[in-house]
Design a protein around this motif. Structure first.
Motif, PDB file in Angstrom:
ATOM      1  N   PHE A   1      41.485 -70.100  64.417  1.00 27.13           N
ATOM      2  CA  PHE A   1      41.695 -71.004  65.552  1.00 27.13           C
ATOM      3  C   PHE A   1      41.384 -70.302  66.884  1.00 27.13           C
ATOM      4  O   PHE A   1      42.054 -70.514  67.891  1.00 27.13           O
ATOM      5  CB  PHE A   1      43.115 -71.581  65.543  1.00 27.13           C
ATOM      6  CG  PHE A   1      43.385 -72.458  64.355  1.00 27.13           C
ATOM      7  CD1 PHE A   1      43.039 -73.797  64.360  1.00 27.13           C
ATOM      8  CD2 PHE A   1      43.970 -71.939  63.206  1.00 27.13           C
ATOM      9  CE1 PHE A   1      43.274 -74.615  63.260  1.00 27.13           C
ATOM     10  CE2 PHE A   1      44.212 -72.741  62.097  1.00 27.13           C
ATOM     11  CZ  PHE A   1      43.863 -74.088  62.127  1.00 27.13           C
TER      12      PHE A   1
ATOM     13  N   SER B   1      46.460 -75.202  69.007  1.00 24.05           N
ATOM     14  CA  SER B   1      45.400 -76.147  68.656  1.00 24.05           C
ATOM     15  C   SER B   1      45.949 -77.524  68.296  1.00 24.05           C
ATOM     16  O   SER B   1      45.182 -78.441  67.996  1.00 24.05           O
ATOM     17  CB  SER B   1      44.590 -75.608  67.472  1.00 24.05           C
ATOM     18  OG  SER B   1      45.289 -75.779  66.249  1.00 24.05           O
TER      19      SER B   1
ATOM     20  N   ARG C   1      41.599 -78.080  69.356  1.00 18.00           N
ATOM     21  CA  ARG C   1      42.336 -79.265  69.810  1.00 18.00           C
ATOM     22  C   ARG C   1      41.366 -80.387  70.169  1.00 18.00           C
ATOM     23  O   ARG C   1      41.620 -81.561  69.861  1.00 18.00           O
ATOM     24  CB  ARG C   1      43.233 -78.919  71.014  1.00 18.00           C
ATOM     25  CG  ARG C   1      44.061 -80.104  71.505  1.00 18.00           C
ATOM     26  CD  ARG C   1      44.981 -79.703  72.653  1.00 18.00           C
ATOM     27  NE  ARG C   1      46.140 -78.967  72.194  1.00 18.00           N
ATOM     28  CZ  ARG C   1      47.255 -79.522  71.763  1.00 18.00           C
ATOM     29  NH1 ARG C   1      47.365 -80.845  71.690  1.00 18.00           N
ATOM     30  NH2 ARG C   1      48.267 -78.774  71.380  1.00 18.00           N
TER      31      ARG C   1
ATOM     32  N   PRO D   1      41.830 -71.949  70.975  1.00 16.76           N
ATOM     33  CA  PRO D   1      42.557 -73.107  70.436  1.00 16.76           C
ATOM     34  C   PRO D   1      42.162 -74.442  71.069  1.00 16.76           C
ATOM     35  O   PRO D   1      42.200 -75.480  70.386  1.00 16.76           O
ATOM     36  CB  PRO D   1      44.024 -72.768  70.744  1.00 16.76           C
ATOM     37  CG  PRO D   1      44.060 -71.286  70.831  1.00 16.76           C
ATOM     38  CD  PRO D   1      42.741 -70.874  71.413  1.00 16.76           C
TER      39      PRO D   1
END
Length: 278
Positions: free
Chosen positions: A82, A169, A89, A85
């Motif tokens: 991730f 995220s 997202r 992040p």
């Protein structure tokens, strides 16, 4: 006769060494950004205790067992789960709602390194209920990296950062649901690999890779020169299904590519683009 400066000799050696790698093993680093490739080759020369890059060329040409060791220097294997992040997202909140409308999905992670992004996307798609209908294609030119990616084993001291990134995220579960801790290692659940195909593929020399709804290739093209960047973006363009998505690294851009017109900004702040209608 005028003497040739040492740095000019090194540049000649680099050119010959890269050509030798291509001719002998079909690994094409000839269009990687020269400053970066020079720095890595000099590190390799020092590591192997060799007096010159010519000596390094001699070793790699006549000792095939040197190749994977040299590839470890020439291919960047620095990532984390991730990573960035906000990118994940944005995928979660803005891209996946579009992908949800497809009955089946193909995702290509180009330059997958040791697999951190592969598992990040697999977890993201599982959390969003899309994993079962998705095939992931994870590619790299380094066979050792592909083996590490397929194993899905990471040092336990990296997990705190992975977990923090996952939470930022928008993670809907605990990252610990997806791995078991064992002797200082985190071993990720093999079910996350059930829909993953790990494959050797070079953006420098190989052809179009399937018809994808999402391609994620981050922090790879930054090491290419402009012609090779153009080649890679052209591959992505031709590998994306209509209205498919492309995500690249935060320091990368499509702006100067001759293929830029094939893409529209989708989440520009996270370098996510959408393939325009042909």
């Amino acid at each position: 006769m005028n003497a040739v400066a040492p740095h000019a000799v090194e540049d000649i050696e680099i050119q010959l060494l890269l050509e030798a790698l291509f001719q002998r093993y079909h690994y094409d680093f000839r269009h990687y950004a020269r400053a970066s490739i020079k720095r890595r080759l000099l590190q390799a020369r020092s590591h192997f205790g060799l007096p010159s890059l010519t000596a390094l060329q001699e070793r790699v040409l006549h000792d095939p067992e040197m190749l994977p060791r040299l590839l470890g220097f020439l291919t960047v294997q620095v990532s984390e789960m991730f990573r960035d992040p906000a990118y994940f997202r944005a995928l979660r909140e803005q891209v996946l709602p579009h992908l949800r409308t497809y009955p089946s999905l193909k995702v290509w992670i180009a330059g997958c390194s040791a697999g951190e992004e592969v598992y990040s996307l697999a977890i993201l798609f599982r959390e969003e209920g899309l994993f079962e209908r998705t095939m992931f294609y994870a590619t790299d030119i380094n066979p050792d990296a592909l083996r590490a990616a397929e194993a899905g084993v990471y040092s336990l001291d990296r997990i705190r950062k992975f977990t923090e990134n996952h939470q930022k995220s928008g993670g809907r579960t605990s990252l610990s649901d997806y791995y078991t801790a064992d002797y200082g290692r985190a071993v990720f659940d093999k079910s996350l690999r059930a829909n993953v195909v790990f494959s050797d593929h070079s953006l420098a020399s190989d052809a179009v890779f399937g018809e994808m709804q999402l391609i994620s290739c981050r922090n790879v093209m930054i090491y290419f020169d402009r012609p090779l960047q153009d080649r890679a973006v052209g591959l992505f363009k031709d590998s994306l299904a209509r209205n498919g998505f492309l995500g690249i690294g935060s320091k990368e851009s499509l702006r100067f590519s001759r293929h830029a017109g094939a893409f529209a900004d989708f989440v520009p702040e996270e370098k996510i683009y959408r393939r325009r209608e042909p």
